[in-house]
Enzyme design. Sequence first.
Site, PDB file in Angstrom:
ATOM      1  N   TRP A 180       0.855  -1.184   0.000  1.00 36.36           N
ATOM      2  CA  TRP A 180       0.000   0.000   0.000  1.00 36.36           C
ATOM      3  C   TRP A 180       0.890   1.233   0.000  1.00 36.36           C
ATOM      4  O   TRP A 180       1.431   1.598   1.048  1.00 36.36           O
ATOM      5  CB  TRP A 180      -0.926  -0.027   1.226  1.00 36.36           C
ATOM      6  CG  TRP A 180      -1.966  -1.092   1.076  1.00 36.36           C
ATOM      7  CD1 TRP A 180      -3.151  -0.960   0.428  1.00 36.36           C
ATOM      8  CD2 TRP A 180      -1.906  -2.440   1.540  1.00 36.36           C
ATOM      9  NE1 TRP A 180      -3.843  -2.140   0.455  1.00 36.36           N
ATOM     10  CE2 TRP A 180      -3.109  -3.068   1.132  1.00 36.36           C
ATOM     11  CE3 TRP A 180      -0.967  -3.197   2.246  1.00 36.36           C
ATOM     12  CZ2 TRP A 180      -3.394  -4.401   1.405  1.00 36.36           C
ATOM     13  CZ3 TRP A 180      -1.256  -4.515   2.516  1.00 36.36           C
ATOM     14  CH2 TRP A 180      -2.447  -5.108   2.103  1.00 36.36           C
ATOM     15  N   HIS A 194      -6.913   2.164   2.221  1.00 36.57           N
ATOM     16  CA  HIS A 194      -8.039   1.303   1.833  1.00 36.57           C
ATOM     17  C   HIS A 194      -9.156   1.441   2.856  1.00 36.57           C
ATOM     18  O   HIS A 194      -8.938   1.927   3.969  1.00 36.57           O
ATOM     19  CB  HIS A 194      -7.615  -0.172   1.704  1.00 36.57           C
ATOM     20  CG  HIS A 194      -6.831  -0.697   2.877  1.00 36.57           C
ATOM     21  ND1 HIS A 194      -6.261  -1.941   2.900  1.00 36.57           N
ATOM     22  CD2 HIS A 194      -6.529  -0.153   4.085  1.00 36.57           C
ATOM     23  CE1 HIS A 194      -5.639  -2.140   4.041  1.00 36.57           C
ATOM     24  NE2 HIS A 194      -5.790  -1.066   4.775  1.00 36.57           N
ATOM     25  N   GLN A 234     -13.357   3.058  -2.783  1.00 38.41           N
ATOM     26  CA  GLN A 234     -13.513   1.620  -2.530  1.00 38.41           C
ATOM     27  C   GLN A 234     -14.821   1.389  -1.787  1.00 38.41           C
ATOM     28  O   GLN A 234     -15.364   2.315  -1.178  1.00 38.41           O
ATOM     29  CB  GLN A 234     -12.386   1.113  -1.615  1.00 38.41           C
ATOM     30  CG  GLN A 234     -11.123   0.721  -2.347  1.00 38.41           C
ATOM     31  CD  GLN A 234     -10.152  -0.060  -1.460  1.00 38.41           C
ATOM     32  OE1 GLN A 234     -10.316  -0.129  -0.237  1.00 38.41           O
ATOM     33  NE2 GLN A 234      -9.146  -0.637  -2.071  1.00 38.41           N
ATOM     34  N   VAL A 276      -7.015 -11.667   5.569  1.00 36.79           N
ATOM     35  CA  VAL A 276      -7.946 -12.758   5.270  1.00 36.79           C
ATOM     36  C   VAL A 276      -7.185 -14.070   5.084  1.00 36.79           C
ATOM     37  O   VAL A 276      -6.027 -14.094   4.684  1.00 36.79           O
ATOM     38  CB  VAL A 276      -8.787 -12.465   3.999  1.00 36.79           C
ATOM     39  CG1 VAL A 276      -9.943 -11.542   4.303  1.00 36.79           C
ATOM     40  CG2 VAL A 276      -7.935 -11.908   2.872  1.00 36.79           C
ATOM     41  N   ALA A 330     -14.882 -10.910   4.136  1.00 35.72           N
ATOM     42  CA  ALA A 330     -14.718  -9.482   3.860  1.00 35.72           C
ATOM     43  C   ALA A 330     -14.382  -9.313   2.387  1.00 35.72           C
ATOM     44  O   ALA A 330     -13.887 -10.241   1.734  1.00 35.72           O
ATOM     45  CB  ALA A 330     -13.606  -8.905   4.724  1.00 35.72           C
TER      46      ALA A 330
HETATM   47  N1  DAH Z   1      -7.934  -3.646   1.203  1.00 33.88           N
HETATM   48  C1  DAH Z   1      -7.454  -4.357   0.048  1.00 33.88           C
HETATM   49  C2  DAH Z   1      -6.743  -3.421  -0.873  1.00 33.88           C
HETATM   50  O1  DAH Z   1      -7.041  -2.266  -0.871  1.00 33.88           O
HETATM   51  C3  DAH Z   1      -8.560  -5.069  -0.669  1.00 33.88           C
HETATM   52  C4  DAH Z   1      -9.176  -6.170   0.118  1.00 33.88           C
HETATM   53  C5  DAH Z   1      -8.728  -7.482  -0.043  1.00 33.88           C
HETATM   54  C6  DAH Z   1     -10.200  -5.928   1.002  1.00 33.88           C
HETATM   55  C7  DAH Z   1      -9.296  -8.507   0.654  1.00 33.88           C
HETATM   56  C8  DAH Z   1     -10.781  -6.976   1.730  1.00 33.88           C
HETATM   57  C9  DAH Z   1     -10.308  -8.273   1.530  1.00 33.88           C
HETATM   58  O2  DAH Z   1     -11.755  -6.771   2.597  1.00 33.88           O
HETATM   59  O3  DAH Z   1     -10.901  -9.284   2.221  1.00 33.88           O
HETATM   60  O4  DAH Z   1      -5.927  -3.836  -1.621  1.00 33.88           O
END
Ligand code: DAH
Length: 362
Positions: A180, A194, A234, A276, A330
């Site tokens: 990130w 995110h 998002q 996750v 999620a």
């Molecule tokens: N937060 C991650 C991103 O921005 C995306 C993401 C992946 C969100 C897996 C989730 C998840 O809730 O279960 O790259």
Amino acid sequence: MLNSCLKINAKRLIIYNDMNNEPEIISEIDKILEDAERLLNSSENVNELDDRFRNFTGKKGKITGILHNIHLYSAEEKKIIGSKSNEAKNRIENIYNGKKKELSNIEYGKSSTGRGIDLTIPGSYMEGPHKHPITAVLEEASDFFSSMGFEIVEGPEIETTHYNFDALNIPADHPARDVWDTFYLLNGLVPRTHTSSVQARTLEKKQLPLRVIAPGRCYRYEAVDATHLFMFNQMEGLFVDKNVRLTDLKGILEETVKNLLGARKTRFRPAFYPFVEPGLDLDIECVFCGGRGCGICKNTGWIEVIPCGMVHPNVFKYAGIDPQEYRGFAFGMGFDRIVMLKYNINDLRLLYQGNIDILKQF
Ligand code: DAH
């Protein structure tokens, strides 16, 4: 009075003013002009104004009377009287026209023709307001999730590293933090990278079971191009209950794609996200090439639309929830990407330029 005198014995009535050698009738004309100015300007309505105007310049009006008798004077005098009378007449007409406009406006304003609005004038076309495509799709998605019992929650855009990383099982020394591309503020906070930070905040409240979605803006240190911006939207989703399984995740997300993008070929493939386990990516067949492979899908025939997975036990532990008792799934949709796919937009920047010609097409 002057007219009748002139008619009876005009030639003998010509009296000269000692000072400037002008016929006395000239000062008469001045007097008429003075009266006209006063009377016209003090008229209270158009009818009164018209009557008064007629008394000066109409057939039997005072100025007309003088011009009518002009033949009684010498050639020299005719010239002076003629030009003076015409001057006065023009002046009176100007005063009349100005006052008429003023009184007509007032009367029109009071009239039944719509208190100043002329209902007979054809209307002009006014384009109605419409929603920005991101807002429109966001509302559509929110409605869809609400219909499945999801609540909409929000979190701060300026976030602590605790909620943005630590509470999501990404400790400071973990290499995944580098994924990130984060802007760090001088005060130690970060513009959230995110919406997953809202997962951590929601779990901490421990109001279980829960189903939430959290739409919002995120920020990353990205070079801007057709598919990357430093700011984007998002939509996070979190579903926690005692018996949640991977098949629930698959069912709900497939239904989501169908609802937002129509019937599409989809696939799930394994992916790594620290919060996750297992982690997955939901792809749809590339809408631009129909799966044959193109520049946009990097020749894979698939476009990644929803990263997702089963909530990692450590994330539950950080929030004080027993992972033996609760399970959850999620997901984090790149929302701008959903909008691009829905409307076949091939450059993300078009959505943020505020160009009305582009936006009104959706
Ligand atoms: N937060 C991650 C991103 O921005 C995306 C993401 C992946 C969100 C897996 C989730 C998840 O809730 O279960 O790259």
